[in-house]
Design an enzyme around this catalytic site. Structure first.
Site, mmCIF file in Angstrom:
data_model
loop_
_atom_site.group_PDB
_atom_site.id
_atom_site.type_symbol
_atom_site.label_atom_id
_atom_site.label_comp_id
_atom_site.label_asym_id
_atom_site.label_seq_id
_atom_site.Cartn_x
_atom_site.Cartn_y
_atom_site.Cartn_z
ATOM 1 N N ARG A 47 47.722 -123.277 -54.987
ATOM 2 C CA ARG A 47 47.748 -121.695 -55.616
ATOM 3 C C ARG A 47 49.087 -120.962 -55.363
ATOM 4 O O ARG A 47 49.420 -119.998 -55.923
ATOM 5 C CB ARG A 47 46.614 -120.934 -55.032
ATOM 6 C CG ARG A 47 45.092 -121.844 -55.385
ATOM 7 C CD ARG A 47 44.509 -120.808 -55.993
ATOM 8 N NE ARG A 47 42.971 -121.273 -56.500
ATOM 9 C CZ ARG A 47 42.197 -120.595 -55.555
ATOM 10 N NH1 ARG A 47 42.172 -119.961 -55.141
ATOM 11 N NH2 ARG A 47 40.828 -121.728 -56.496
ATOM 12 N N ASP A 156 36.660 -101.912 -52.791
ATOM 13 C CA ASP A 156 37.634 -103.265 -53.243
ATOM 14 C C ASP A 156 38.928 -102.952 -51.931
ATOM 15 O O ASP A 156 40.149 -102.336 -51.647
ATOM 16 C CB ASP A 156 38.348 -103.382 -54.140
ATOM 17 C CG ASP A 156 37.950 -105.202 -54.618
ATOM 18 O OD1 ASP A 156 37.491 -105.789 -54.402
ATOM 19 O OD2 ASP A 156 39.197 -106.104 -53.674
HETATM 20 C C1 LIG Z 1 34.186 -112.495 -56.658
HETATM 21 S S1 LIG Z 1 34.787 -110.778 -56.011
HETATM 22 C C2 LIG Z 1 33.071 -109.913 -55.721
HETATM 23 C C3 LIG Z 1 32.711 -108.506 -56.534
HETATM 24 C C4 LIG Z 1 31.215 -108.257 -56.338
HETATM 25 N N1 LIG Z 1 30.525 -107.984 -55.141
HETATM 26 C C5 LIG Z 1 30.104 -109.067 -57.309
HETATM 27 O O1 LIG Z 1 29.435 -109.843 -56.932
HETATM 28 O O2 LIG Z 1 30.233 -109.830 -58.212
HETATM 29 C C6 LIG Z 1 35.130 -110.428 -54.173
HETATM 30 C C7 LIG Z 1 36.065 -109.740 -54.194
HETATM 31 O O3 LIG Z 1 36.185 -109.487 -52.102
HETATM 32 C C8 LIG Z 1 37.141 -109.047 -52.543
HETATM 33 N N2 LIG Z 1 38.217 -108.740 -50.989
HETATM 34 C C9 LIG Z 1 38.097 -109.929 -50.526
HETATM 35 N N3 LIG Z 1 38.401 -110.117 -49.104
HETATM 36 C C10 LIG Z 1 37.944 -108.523 -48.899
HETATM 37 C C11 LIG Z 1 37.891 -107.425 -47.298
HETATM 38 N N4 LIG Z 1 38.702 -108.600 -46.225
HETATM 39 N N5 LIG Z 1 37.678 -106.293 -47.864
HETATM 40 C C12 LIG Z 1 37.380 -105.972 -49.170
HETATM 41 N N6 LIG Z 1 37.823 -106.633 -50.226
HETATM 42 C C13 LIG Z 1 37.934 -107.876 -49.759
HETATM 43 C C14 LIG Z 1 38.452 -109.606 -53.758
HETATM 44 O O4 LIG Z 1 39.611 -108.388 -54.209
HETATM 45 C C15 LIG Z 1 37.564 -109.652 -54.395
HETATM 46 O O5 LIG Z 1 37.526 -108.936 -55.184
#
Ligand SMILES: C[S@@+](CC[C@H](N)C(=O)[O-])C[C@H]1O[C@@H](n2cnc3c(N)ncnc32)[C@H](O)[C@@H]1O
Length: 287
Positions: A47, A156
């Site tokens: 990545r 987010d």
């Molecule tokens: C796979 S998406 C999930 C989106 C939605 N909750 C769903 O289930 O469809 C994961 C999200 O978590 C966010 N994320 C990862 N680490 C995080 C953190 N420490 N604090 C807040 N958001 C975070 C990422 O930027 C990403 O947009």
């Protein structure tokens, strides 16, 4: 032919030494709460090799210097995006929205109609489909909900994904893919066509949602409680200790009877969080 892309693709990626991997893993843990065990070395290497090419950097040591240096902020966001996914969709895990519509929303609407403050939090909301699905569920339950003290907070860690969420413009095929068990297309497409193949979520839906950038592993800036918290497919990136800390803080933000919805591959052990009682598939009720 795209000569740059061709030349880049044929280059051998630089080696990722154990020291560089550990430094990047520690950085990701400290900054974002991401857990990167040694088994993820190849994934991190492939990545981030793309980032090295994009930045024209010779090796991972140079990448580390950039990340940790004064001009590293933009790249920190790129690092997070490279190591996590923003994949989401409208009404993902439809059983949560069935539960919300049937068991949760009628009570919340009744309370909002009596003048109470109602707050729902979508934590780790990615590009906005989750909070907009919650808003659509609320509007299906009560079309005038926007006139009440009823708000959805959506946060987010990734500022660029929050920009996208605020734009609220999605491809038409995202709606076509929605499970139709409880929501008909006409329920969902409360939208205006902006250009061929895309739609923008309508203003009445958007007005229920407030977006913000927030890192879940940092101190949470809230005074009041949330009636419902959605944090789905986010804690999967965290190690157990960070997960526990996140669940504990959610638990303290929920009133008795408040609900927490988590992702399909996440679990909260009763022994770890005795105040969060399982009450459905990946749904927990605060005792
Ligand atoms: C796979 S998406 C999930 C989106 C939605 N909750 C769903 O289930 O469809 C994961 C999200 O978590 C966010 N994320 C990862 N680490 C995080 C953190 N420490 N604090 C807040 N958001 C975070 C990422 O930027 C990403 O947009």
């Amino acid at each position: 032919m795209n000569i740059r892309a061709h030349a880049g693709a044929s280059e051998t990626p630089p080696e990722l030494s154990t020291a560089d991997f550990e430094a990047i893993a520690n950085f990701a843990l400290r900054e974002f709460g991401l857990s990167l065990p040694a088994s993820k070395t190849q994934l991190v290497k492939s990545r981030l090799a793309r980032r090295l090419r994009a930045l024209n950097l010779p090796n991972f040591a140079a990448y580390r210097s950039l990340l940790e240096g004064p001009n590293g902020q933009a790249e920190r966001n790129e690092l997070l995006s490279s190591l996590t996914t923003n994949v989401t969709k409208f009404f993902r895990e439809i059983h949560h929205f069935e539960d919300l519509l049937r068991d949760v929303m009628p009570q919340l609407v009744a309370r909002a109609c009596q003048g109470e403050r109602v707050r729902i939090w979508s934590a780790g909301c990615s590009s906005g489909q989750e909070p907009y699905s919650i808003a659509l569920t609320a509007l299906k339950c009560h079309p005038d909900i926007a006139t009440k003290n009823f708000k959805i907070l959506a946060t987010d860690i990734d500022p660029s994904i929050i920009v996208k969420a605020r734009e609220a413009t999605y491809r038409d095929d995202e709606i076509a893919a929605v499970d139709k068990k409880i929501f008909r297309v006409s329920d969902i497409v409360r939208s205006v066509q902006v250009k061929e193949g895309c739609f923008t979520v309508s203003k009445d839906v958007r007005s229920l949602v407030t977006f913000g950038v927030l890192n879940l592993i940092e101190e949470l800036p809230f005074n009041g409680a949330f009636n419902v918290i959605f944090c789905r497919n986010v804690a999967i990136y965290f190690n157990r200790e960070t997960q526990q800390s996140v669940w504990s803080r959610f638990s303290s933000l929920l009133p008795s009877g408040g609900k927490l919805f988590i992702g399909h591959s996440e679990r909260i052990m009763r022994a770890d969080q005795p105040k969060l009682e399982p009450c459905g598939v990946t749904v927990y009720k605060k005792l």
